[in-house]
Design a protein around this motif. Structure first.
Motif, PDB file in Angstrom:
ATOM      1  N   ASP A 272       0.826  -1.199   0.185  1.00 33.02           N
ATOM      2  CA  ASP A 272      -0.101  -0.027   0.019  1.00 33.02           C
ATOM      3  C   ASP A 272       0.979   1.196  -0.058  1.00 33.02           C
ATOM      4  OD1 ASP A 272      -2.714   1.236   0.728  1.00 33.02           O
ATOM      5  OD2 ASP A 272      -1.364   2.159   2.210  1.00 33.02           O
ATOM      6  N   ILE A 273       0.591   2.189  -0.577  1.00 31.57           N
ATOM      7  CA  ILE A 273       1.268   3.448  -0.929  1.00 31.57           C
ATOM      8  C   ILE A 273       1.468   4.048   0.534  1.00 31.57           C
ATOM      9  CG2 ILE A 273       1.550   5.888  -1.587  1.00 31.57           C
ATOM     10  CD1 ILE A 273       0.090   4.770  -4.262  1.00 31.57           C
ATOM     11  N   ASP A 274       0.549   4.303   1.365  1.00 33.25           N
ATOM     12  CA  ASP A 274       0.516   4.897   2.459  1.00 33.25           C
ATOM     13  C   ASP A 274       1.527   4.096   3.745  1.00 33.25           C
ATOM     14  OD1 ASP A 274      -0.821   7.229   1.694  1.00 33.25           O
ATOM     15  OD2 ASP A 274      -2.737   6.258   2.254  1.00 33.25           O
ATOM     16  N   THR A 275       0.940   3.178   4.007  1.00 31.54           N
ATOM     17  CA  THR A 275       1.820   1.982   4.696  1.00 31.54           C
ATOM     18  C   THR A 275       3.157   1.562   4.346  1.00 31.54           C
ATOM     19  OG1 THR A 275       0.755  -0.027   3.868  1.00 31.54           O
ATOM     20  CG2 THR A 275      -0.520   0.953   5.787  1.00 31.54           C
ATOM     21  N   GLY A 276       3.241   1.603   2.999  1.00 30.51           N
ATOM     22  CA  GLY A 276       4.672   1.320   2.577  1.00 30.51           C
ATOM     23  C   GLY A 276       5.650   2.411   2.847  1.00 30.51           C
ATOM     24  N   PHE A 277       5.095   3.833   2.574  1.00 32.00           N
ATOM     25  CA  PHE A 277       5.690   4.964   2.699  1.00 32.00           C
ATOM     26  C   PHE A 277       6.262   5.113   4.222  1.00 32.00           C
ATOM     27  CE2 PHE A 277       6.076   9.470   3.979  1.00 32.00           C
ATOM     28  CZ  PHE A 277       7.064   9.741   2.401  1.00 32.00           C
ATOM     29  N   TYR A 278       5.425   4.782   5.101  1.00 29.48           N
ATOM     30  CA  TYR A 278       5.728   4.979   6.413  1.00 29.48           C
ATOM     31  C   TYR A 278       6.896   4.056   7.039  1.00 29.48           C
ATOM     32  CZ  TYR A 278       5.152   5.394  11.693  1.00 29.48           C
ATOM     33  OH  TYR A 278       5.477   5.850  12.932  1.00 29.48           O
ATOM     34  N   VAL A 279       6.633   2.530   6.360  1.00 21.94           N
ATOM     35  CA  VAL A 279       7.752   1.778   6.536  1.00 21.94           C
ATOM     36  C   VAL A 279       9.094   2.131   6.188  1.00 21.94           C
ATOM     37  CG1 VAL A 279       8.617  -0.668   6.042  1.00 21.94           C
ATOM     38  CG2 VAL A 279       6.058  -0.430   6.669  1.00 21.94           C
ATOM     39  N   LYS A 280       9.375   2.689   5.033  1.00 23.33           N
ATOM     40  CA  LYS A 280      10.226   3.009   4.574  1.00 23.33           C
ATOM     41  C   LYS A 280      11.143   4.301   5.215  1.00 23.33           C
ATOM     42  CE  LYS A 280       9.059   1.159  -0.059  1.00 23.33           C
ATOM     43  NZ  LYS A 280       8.576   1.429  -1.382  1.00 23.33           N
ATOM     44  N   ALA A 281       9.787   5.321   5.633  1.00 26.73           N
ATOM     45  CA  ALA A 281      10.328   6.474   6.357  1.00 26.73           C
ATOM     46  C   ALA A 281      10.882   6.131   7.626  1.00 26.73           C
ATOM     47  CB  ALA A 281       8.970   7.234   6.363  1.00 26.73           C
ATOM     48  N   GLN A 282      10.535   5.112   8.325  1.00 22.28           N
ATOM     49  CA  GLN A 282      11.026   4.579   9.680  1.00 22.28           C
ATOM     50  C   GLN A 282      12.519   4.167   9.406  1.00 22.28           C
ATOM     51  OE1 GLN A 282       9.696   5.757  12.662  1.00 22.28           O
ATOM     52  NE2 GLN A 282       8.372   6.755  11.113  1.00 22.28           N
ATOM     53  N   VAL A 283      12.482   3.250   8.511  1.00 19.42           N
ATOM     54  CA  VAL A 283      13.817   2.832   8.335  1.00 19.42           C
ATOM     55  C   VAL A 283      15.052   3.784   7.958  1.00 19.42           C
ATOM     56  CG1 VAL A 283      15.204   1.540   6.556  1.00 19.42           C
ATOM     57  CG2 VAL A 283      12.972   0.579   7.289  1.00 19.42           C
ATOM     58  N   LEU A 284      14.715   4.922   7.072  1.00 16.15           N
ATOM     59  CA  LEU A 284      15.392   5.948   6.677  1.00 16.15           C
ATOM     60  C   LEU A 284      15.908   6.906   7.709  1.00 16.15           C
ATOM     61  CD1 LEU A 284      13.999   6.825   3.023  1.00 16.15           C
ATOM     62  CD2 LEU A 284      16.022   5.677   3.696  1.00 16.15           C
ATOM     63  N   THR A 285      14.869   7.243   8.718  1.00 15.22           N
ATOM     64  CA  THR A 285      15.091   8.033   9.800  1.00 15.22           C
ATOM     65  C   THR A 285      15.311   7.281  11.309  1.00 15.22           C
ATOM     66  OG1 THR A 285      12.689   8.023  10.415  1.00 15.22           O
ATOM     67  CG2 THR A 285      13.547   9.671   8.656  1.00 15.22           C
ATOM     68  N   ASN A 286      15.649   6.102  11.003  1.00 18.19           N
ATOM     69  CA  ASN A 286      15.890   5.130  12.475  1.00 18.19           C
ATOM     70  C   ASN A 286      14.972   5.480  13.182  1.00 18.19           C
ATOM     71  OD1 ASN A 286      17.661   3.382  13.646  1.00 18.19           O
ATOM     72  ND2 ASN A 286      18.516   5.122  14.781  1.00 18.19           N
TER      73      ASN A 286
END
Length: 322
Positions: A272-286
């Motif tokens: 999903d665009i929204d949930t997938g974006f959140y997952v990736k954002a948490q990885v990128l920002t630790n």
């Protein structure tokens, strides 16, 4: 303003993209200030006694709160029991729920100090918060004033499935007034705790009936799981967050991003665009915003389907109606 008018305004603002908190009559941060002023400290003391001795209880208590709120709302109906074994706690998804003794112990202490005042629903909400904070997770304010439900039915325990896809999960959460962000944030609770081989074996041994594994999983993770879970093993424990199952942090999203989500429902967050974006954002920002986001979503979860005012009752014992 009438409640129905308030709710209509909330819907309109939501459509316009404006975030707004829904007011709940008789739910207040200081609800017990005069009735039982030491409510929160009593609950925390009891919770600490159990959780600091057995830290795995934190995940169990958090799960208990989630399972309660998703069926009939946060009314402690999960805690009720009957010799007929026909209550929520007797449903298959709840047979592995544990930690009832912590809630019962906190309730007993409150009854000793303030008889007939604090609901089991409020105790469960506080216990879940305190358990998470005690193992290093975030703390959040818990609005209080919930009442306990008198009804609990095994047939109604239709909880979000670990085998569900993203569309089904989003609907499950939307039906409770929770959005896609709440879905992906609360899924982060899988950063702690364990499951069992029985829930993962179909994904790694016979996903489509041809002796194959789920291609949405990292092959190296599948090999690791196969070492842990033999084909006929349905009971051995498996960490929900490989490599970080005992620490409340954002590592769960790293696992999901690496296609190491244990459940189909974990892997589905990438679809999903929204949930997938959140997952990736948490990885990128630790995990920069995870603790704050989790606290906010837990407050929202704690308001699902609540009973207030003269609804329900204040149980004397959490396992039985008065």
């Amino acid at each position: 303003m009438a409640i129905k008018n308030i709710l209509a305004l909330v819907v309109l603002l939501s459509v316009l993209g404006v975030s707004v908190a829904i007011p709940f009559p008789n739910l207040d941060l200081r609800y017990y200030k005069s009735k039982c002023p030491n409510t929160e400290s009593i609950v925390r003391t009891v919770t600490a006694k159990y959780v600091l001795r057995q830290k795995s209880l934190a995940a169990a208590l958090l799960r208990m709160h989630f399972h309660d709120c998703f069926v009939r709302g946060c009314d402690a109906s999960l805690l009720l029991k009957s010799p007929a074994k026909d209550m929520e706690r007797d449903a298959i998804p709840n047979l592995s729920v544990r930690g009832y003794e912590v809630v019962d112990a906190a309730k007993r202490e409150l009854e000793r100090k303030c008889p007939g005042v604090v609901s089991c629903a409020d105790v469960l909400s506080l216990v879940a918060r305190d358990a998470v904070e005690l193992i290093g997770g975030p703390w959040w304010e818990v609005p209080l004033g919930r009442r306990d439900g008198r009804i609990s039915r095994k047939s109604e325990a239709n909880l979000p499935s670990p085998f569900a896809g993203i569309a089904e999960l989003k609907k499950n959460f939307a039906d409770k007034g929770l959005n896609s962000k709440d879905l992906v944030v609360l899924s982060g609770a899988h950063t702690i705790g364990i499951s069992n081989c029985g829930l993962v074996n179909p994904r790694i041994y016979n996903f489509t009936g041809k002796g194959d594994f789920d291609l949405s999983m990292n092959p190296s993770y599948v090999r690791t799981l196969k070492k842990r879970c033999k084909p006929t093993d349905f009971r051995s424990p498996v960490d929900m967050d490989p490599g970080s199952a005992k620490k409340f942090d954002s590592h769960y999203y790293n696992a999901v991003a690496q296609k190491k989500g244990l459940f189909i429902s974990d892997s589905a967050l990438l679809n999903d665009i929204d949930t997938g974006f959140y997952v990736k954002a948490q990885v990128l920002t630790n995990g920069a915003s995870f603790n704050k986001d989790f606290a906010e979503s837990m407050v929202k979860l704690g308001k699902v389907g609540i009973l207030t005012g003269k609804q329900g009752e204040i149980r004397n014992r959490c396992a039985f109606v008065n």
